[in-house]
Design an enzyme around this catalytic site. Structure first.
Site, mmCIF file in Angstrom:
data_model
loop_
_atom_site.group_PDB
_atom_site.id
_atom_site.type_symbol
_atom_site.label_atom_id
_atom_site.label_comp_id
_atom_site.label_asym_id
_atom_site.label_seq_id
_atom_site.Cartn_x
_atom_site.Cartn_y
_atom_site.Cartn_z
ATOM 1 N N ASP A 2 1.329 0.091 -40.850
ATOM 2 C CA ASP A 2 2.708 -0.207 -41.210
ATOM 3 C C ASP A 2 3.476 -0.374 -39.896
ATOM 4 O O ASP A 2 3.850 0.613 -39.270
ATOM 5 C CB ASP A 2 3.277 0.951 -42.034
ATOM 6 C CG ASP A 2 4.715 0.706 -42.442
ATOM 7 O OD1 ASP A 2 5.024 -0.427 -42.872
ATOM 8 O OD2 ASP A 2 5.539 1.625 -42.320
ATOM 9 N N GLU A 63 1.147 -4.819 -42.778
ATOM 10 C CA GLU A 63 2.276 -5.285 -43.584
ATOM 11 C C GLU A 63 2.766 -6.621 -43.058
ATOM 12 O O GLU A 63 2.934 -6.817 -41.858
ATOM 13 C CB GLU A 63 3.426 -4.274 -43.553
ATOM 14 C CG GLU A 63 4.483 -4.623 -44.590
ATOM 15 C CD GLU A 63 5.636 -3.651 -44.589
ATOM 16 O OE1 GLU A 63 5.457 -2.512 -45.041
ATOM 17 O OE2 GLU A 63 6.729 -4.046 -44.126
ATOM 18 N N ASP A 136 6.342 6.277 -43.170
ATOM 19 C CA ASP A 136 5.534 5.256 -42.482
ATOM 20 C C ASP A 136 4.045 5.551 -42.612
ATOM 21 O O ASP A 136 3.231 4.643 -42.718
ATOM 22 C CB ASP A 136 5.904 5.196 -40.994
ATOM 23 C CG ASP A 136 7.406 5.196 -40.792
ATOM 24 O OD1 ASP A 136 7.972 4.114 -40.615
ATOM 25 O OD2 ASP A 136 8.011 6.284 -40.857
#
Lengths: 192, 192
Positions: A2, A63, A136
């Site tokens: 992420d 991501e 996160d």
């Protein structure tokens, strides 16, 4: 992974067909906002290298970052996503990109789930008694789970099959040899 | 460096106080749009490494990328800028970011100059009989010139002076040793 310049979540899961996904490792790479961007990116790049060399993943899910996310942080986030892609590609590891709403939908059933719901579902899916913190870290694990449960064709360059597991293992061994060499150079030892 | 995923301009100039800036090298790293992003970024990363190892610059000037440039290419551009910053930082080379309008203003006197004016002025400043082609190559040289002519304090982390020229030379030697080692590994030679 992420991506983020202040906090970059990293999660590693293992899975066998028909078995529950298992948590292997999770963490957050942090850099200080008062440090210059070049040094923050370098720090994250080195952190990602360490994770990849330690775990030798079969695939890296990152991501997907959109320019429309017009927060002030979007450039840094995009740059860290780029570093993650390069770190994987350098090792011959395929990269998959998934959007935040794909991830939310995959783990919670709703593309609009909030962070707490994602954390709760990640804990449930991986059989953890405590939800991963911070968000996160949970998001990185959610990305990994999303990729495990992916429809076909979600890989970057989905038609790219040039690396076999044996080639990836060889690339990983090469990276580790280089890492040892780097350590040797840093310690000013002679490499023989 | 003028970052871009399809064309990344790289320009190297040399300068002494009171002397005209001299062209050392210029080129464009190109990647094919049909290749997946991870492999394109890897290719550019390797290209930037080669330029930096060959020229061992005192500073790397990179165009500052804004999210507001809402073209479809902005994410790739930001990622390549990130790779350039990391490549420099890994070698202990300071990074300077300059905006497109700073660059145009520095070389042409107008922040709204077009690409042809920038190319023409870059040729004139460096004493070239032919304007650098393509525009990305000229833009990279314009960035380098802008940095030479910069006001004080334009460095990323401007208060960072922890690397001396001797340290950078040492880091460069280390990088070259690693590059030789990489070549050795690729050729499957034994490193002794």
């Amino acid at each position: 992974m992420d991506p983020g310049l202040t906090r970059c979540g990293v999660g590693v899961v293992d899975s066998r067909p028909g078995r529950r996904a298992v948590l292997v490792g999770v963490g957050v790479l942090r850099t200080a906002p008062e440090t210059s961007t070049d040094l923050r990116l370098l720090e994250i790049s080195r952190g990602l290298d360490t994770w990849l060399d330690e775990h030798v993943p079969d695939v890296v899910a990152v991501e997907r970052v959109f320019a429309q996310n017009n927060r002030g942080t979007v450039m840094g986030t995009a740059q860290v996503a780029g570093l993650a892609m390069v770190a994987a590609a350098r090792r011959g590891v395929p990269v998959a990109l998934h959007t935040p709403s794909e991830v939310k939908a995959a783990v919670t059933g709703s593309g609009r789930a909030d962070k707490a719901q994602v954390q709760k579902m990640v804990a449930s899916i991986l059989g953890l008694s405590v939800a991963p913190e911070p968000a996160d870290a949970a998001d990185a694990l959610a990305l990994a789970v999303t990729h495990l449960w992916r429809p076909a064709g979600a890989l970057q360059g989905g038609d790219r099959h040039e690396t076999t597991p044996a080639q990836r293992a060889w690339a990983a061994a090469e990276q580790q040899a280089k890492a040892r060499y780097r350590t040797g150079v840093r310690g000013r030892e002679q490499v023989r």
